[in-house]
Design a protein around this motif. Sequence first.
Motif, PDB file in Angstrom:
ATOM      1  N   SER A 166       0.857  -1.197   0.000  1.00 16.38           N
ATOM      2  CA  SER A 166       0.000   0.000   0.000  1.00 16.38           C
ATOM      3  C   SER A 166       0.883   1.234   0.000  1.00 16.38           C
ATOM      4  O   SER A 166       2.059   1.179   0.375  1.00 16.38           O
ATOM      5  CB  SER A 166      -0.950   0.007   1.202  1.00 16.38           C
ATOM      6  OG  SER A 166      -0.224   0.016   2.408  1.00 16.38           O
ATOM      7  N   GLU A 189       0.740   5.405   1.078  1.00 17.40           N
ATOM      8  CA  GLU A 189      -0.023   6.374   1.871  1.00 17.40           C
ATOM      9  C   GLU A 189       0.722   7.700   1.908  1.00 17.40           C
ATOM     10  O   GLU A 189       1.923   7.764   1.629  1.00 17.40           O
ATOM     11  CB  GLU A 189      -0.157   5.862   3.328  1.00 17.40           C
ATOM     12  CG  GLU A 189      -0.814   4.503   3.491  1.00 17.40           C
ATOM     13  CD  GLU A 189      -2.349   4.555   3.475  1.00 17.40           C
ATOM     14  OE1 GLU A 189      -2.928   5.664   3.385  1.00 17.40           O
ATOM     15  OE2 GLU A 189      -2.963   3.485   3.540  1.00 17.40           O
ATOM     16  N   LYS A 221       1.742  10.364  -4.378  1.00 16.13           N
ATOM     17  CA  LYS A 221       1.372   8.943  -4.473  1.00 16.13           C
ATOM     18  C   LYS A 221       1.187   8.524  -5.928  1.00 16.13           C
ATOM     19  O   LYS A 221       1.724   7.502  -6.330  1.00 16.13           O
ATOM     20  CB  LYS A 221       0.090   8.653  -3.686  1.00 16.13           C
ATOM     21  CG  LYS A 221       0.277   8.728  -2.173  1.00 16.13           C
ATOM     22  CD  LYS A 221      -1.008   8.394  -1.419  1.00 16.13           C
ATOM     23  CE  LYS A 221      -2.083   9.402  -1.672  1.00 16.13           C
ATOM     24  NZ  LYS A 221      -3.050   9.122  -2.701  1.00 16.13           N
ATOM     25  N   ARG A 273      -7.057   1.317  -5.992  1.00 22.81           N
ATOM     26  CA  ARG A 273      -7.051   2.450  -5.069  1.00 22.81           C
ATOM     27  C   ARG A 273      -8.220   2.391  -4.099  1.00 22.81           C
ATOM     28  O   ARG A 273      -9.212   1.699  -4.340  1.00 22.81           O
ATOM     29  CB  ARG A 273      -7.147   3.755  -5.856  1.00 22.81           C
ATOM     30  CG  ARG A 273      -8.498   3.971  -6.531  1.00 22.81           C
ATOM     31  CD  ARG A 273      -8.571   5.354  -7.107  1.00 22.81           C
ATOM     32  NE  ARG A 273      -9.844   5.610  -7.756  1.00 22.81           N
ATOM     33  CZ  ARG A 273     -10.140   6.751  -8.384  1.00 22.81           C
ATOM     34  NH1 ARG A 273      -9.244   7.709  -8.459  1.00 22.81           N
ATOM     35  NH2 ARG A 273     -11.314   6.934  -8.935  1.00 22.81           N
ATOM     36  N   ASP A 316      -3.385   2.245  -3.686  1.00 21.38           N
ATOM     37  CA  ASP A 316      -3.269   3.662  -3.336  1.00 21.38           C
ATOM     38  C   ASP A 316      -4.188   3.880  -2.128  1.00 21.38           C
ATOM     39  O   ASP A 316      -5.394   4.008  -2.291  1.00 21.38           O
ATOM     40  CB  ASP A 316      -3.719   4.478  -4.568  1.00 21.38           C
ATOM     41  CG  ASP A 316      -3.570   5.974  -4.372  1.00 21.38           C
ATOM     42  OD1 ASP A 316      -3.368   6.424  -3.242  1.00 21.38           O
ATOM     43  OD2 ASP A 316      -3.694   6.690  -5.387  1.00 21.38           O
ATOM     44  N   ARG A 317      -3.622   3.837  -0.958  1.00 20.07           N
ATOM     45  CA  ARG A 317      -4.290   3.942   0.352  1.00 20.07           C
ATOM     46  C   ARG A 317      -4.991   2.637   0.742  1.00 20.07           C
ATOM     47  O   ARG A 317      -5.509   1.908  -0.113  1.00 20.07           O
ATOM     48  CB  ARG A 317      -5.322   5.068   0.416  1.00 20.07           C
ATOM     49  CG  ARG A 317      -4.751   6.461   0.156  1.00 20.07           C
ATOM     50  CD  ARG A 317      -5.758   7.519   0.568  1.00 20.07           C
ATOM     51  NE  ARG A 317      -5.326   8.864   0.234  1.00 20.07           N
ATOM     52  CZ  ARG A 317      -4.483   9.581   0.959  1.00 20.07           C
ATOM     53  NH1 ARG A 317      -3.970   9.087   2.062  1.00 20.07           N
ATOM     54  NH2 ARG A 317      -4.157  10.806   0.590  1.00 20.07           N
ATOM     55  N   ASP A 366      -4.714   2.137   6.824  1.00 31.42           N
ATOM     56  CA  ASP A 366      -3.929   3.174   7.527  1.00 31.42           C
ATOM     57  C   ASP A 366      -4.542   4.555   7.297  1.00 31.42           C
ATOM     58  O   ASP A 366      -4.467   5.415   8.171  1.00 31.42           O
ATOM     59  CB  ASP A 366      -2.468   3.163   7.051  1.00 31.42           C
ATOM     60  CG  ASP A 366      -1.752   1.900   7.483  1.00 31.42           C
ATOM     61  OD1 ASP A 366      -1.686   1.644   8.703  1.00 31.42           O
ATOM     62  OD2 ASP A 366      -1.289   1.155   6.597  1.00 31.42           O
ATOM     63  N   ALA A 367      -5.153   4.749   6.112  1.00 28.15           N
ATOM     64  CA  ALA A 367      -5.780   6.049   5.827  1.00 28.15           C
ATOM     65  C   ALA A 367      -6.984   6.276   6.741  1.00 28.15           C
ATOM     66  O   ALA A 367      -7.254   7.409   7.142  1.00 28.15           O
ATOM     67  CB  ALA A 367      -6.190   6.127   4.359  1.00 28.15           C
ATOM     68  N   TYR A 403      -6.969   9.595   8.811  1.00 24.50           N
ATOM     69  CA  TYR A 403      -7.967  10.649   8.520  1.00 24.50           C
ATOM     70  C   TYR A 403      -9.146  10.621   9.494  1.00 24.50           C
ATOM     71  O   TYR A 403      -9.550  11.657  10.010  1.00 24.50           O
ATOM     72  CB  TYR A 403      -8.483  10.529   7.072  1.00 24.50           C
ATOM     73  CG  TYR A 403      -7.482  11.035   6.061  1.00 24.50           C
ATOM     74  CD1 TYR A 403      -7.572  12.324   5.537  1.00 24.50           C
ATOM     75  CD2 TYR A 403      -6.423  10.237   5.628  1.00 24.50           C
ATOM     76  CE1 TYR A 403      -6.640  12.799   4.613  1.00 24.50           C
ATOM     77  CE2 TYR A 403      -5.493  10.701   4.710  1.00 24.50           C
ATOM     78  CZ  TYR A 403      -5.602  11.985   4.210  1.00 24.50           C
ATOM     79  OH  TYR A 403      -4.676  12.451   3.309  1.00 24.50           O
ATOM     80  N   THR A 460       4.121  -1.029   3.449  1.00 25.34           N
ATOM     81  CA  THR A 460       3.411   0.241   3.243  1.00 25.34           C
ATOM     82  C   THR A 460       4.425   1.363   3.072  1.00 25.34           C
ATOM     83  O   THR A 460       5.265   1.587   3.951  1.00 25.34           O
ATOM     84  CB  THR A 460       2.499   0.542   4.455  1.00 25.34           C
ATOM     85  OG1 THR A 460       1.518  -0.494   4.552  1.00 25.34           O
ATOM     86  CG2 THR A 460       1.793   1.891   4.292  1.00 25.34           C
ATOM     87  N   LEU A 489       5.068   5.129   3.141  1.00 25.26           N
ATOM     88  CA  LEU A 489       4.480   6.383   3.626  1.00 25.26           C
ATOM     89  C   LEU A 489       5.290   7.529   3.037  1.00 25.26           C
ATOM     90  O   LEU A 489       6.465   7.716   3.369  1.00 25.26           O
ATOM     91  CB  LEU A 489       4.508   6.437   5.165  1.00 25.26           C
ATOM     92  CG  LEU A 489       4.106   7.794   5.756  1.00 25.26           C
ATOM     93  CD1 LEU A 489       2.710   8.203   5.327  1.00 25.26           C
ATOM     94  CD2 LEU A 489       4.191   7.740   7.293  1.00 25.26           C
ATOM     95  N   TYR A 530      -0.083   9.297  10.710  1.00 24.36           N
ATOM     96  CA  TYR A 530       0.681   8.388   9.846  1.00 24.36           C
ATOM     97  C   TYR A 530       2.057   8.107  10.455  1.00 24.36           C
ATOM     98  O   TYR A 530       2.523   6.962  10.482  1.00 24.36           O
ATOM     99  CB  TYR A 530       0.864   9.016   8.460  1.00 24.36           C
ATOM    100  CG  TYR A 530      -0.239   8.711   7.462  1.00 24.36           C
ATOM    101  CD1 TYR A 530      -0.659   7.411   7.215  1.00 24.36           C
ATOM    102  CD2 TYR A 530      -0.821   9.730   6.715  1.00 24.36           C
ATOM    103  CE1 TYR A 530      -1.647   7.140   6.274  1.00 24.36           C
ATOM    104  CE2 TYR A 530      -1.810   9.469   5.775  1.00 24.36           C
ATOM    105  CZ  TYR A 530      -2.219   8.168   5.559  1.00 24.36           C
ATOM    106  OH  TYR A 530      -3.193   7.893   4.619  1.00 24.36           O
TER     107      TYR A 530
END
Length: 206
Positions: free
Chosen positions: A8, A10, A17, A39, A96-97, A100-101, A105, A133, A135, A171
Amino acid sequence: MNRGRFISIEGGEGAGKSTSIAFIQTFLLQQGIELLSTREPGGTEIAEKIRALLLEHHQEKVDPYAELLLMFAARRQHVSQVIEPALAQGKWVLCDRFTDASYAYQGYGRQLPMAFIDELARWVHGDTNPDCTFLLDLDIEVGMGRARQRNALDRIESEQMSFFAAVRQGYLSRAAAEPGRFRVIDASQDIAGVEAQLQGVLEAMI
Ligand code: Z5A
């Protein structure tokens, strides 16, 4: 058949990204790795409709829990219809994300309880978690400047800077808690510098 690897990517707004995904795709294909690029929110017909609903501006305030539940509804559809079948066929998945997003968020940004997100993650995708992942970490002002140049800001991109500062901290906290999975990329470097960092990690993975 060996299960594929799940990667992934992030980062905050304008962190690069999309630019990095294009590089990772090309690099892995050159290595003969069959890759599915997708995504979140999105990745299936239904999940893309949920994405549009989530990112459009509305007259009505979007309740933070409704936002979180929609993210996970889209994710369930995506995992069951696309991600799990591809991994089971031995394909690598580049997303794409991912969850964790939701922590960054909705957990850190909207300040919803982490325990609730933990529970949703367990119900929605169980052990289907990224092996690696990336970041892309970038100063929020720089990232927002890049995002603004590109197109009109969507509903979430229109949040206050304090929200994005909390997202970035979220993050970084998650990356510090799981150093084996996260690879923090200095996204303030130019595109060639970012690609060199990504390539180093990918070569080690292969
Ligand atoms: N969201 C959520 O809240 N909860 C969830 O569970 C999930 C998502 C899954 C959709 O995300 C929104 O959903 C997102 C989080 C939320 N909301 N926000 N805000 P998205 O991933 O589709 O959208 P995004 O975060 O807004 O990404 P982006 O703006 O598309 O940015 P990007 O892909 O990271 O950046 P880019 O397009 O590659 O680059 C931006 C510009 O900078 C572009 O002109 C590039 O040419 C340039 N660029 C890229 N790299 C560089 C470097 N290194 N130097 C200089 N310029 C660069």
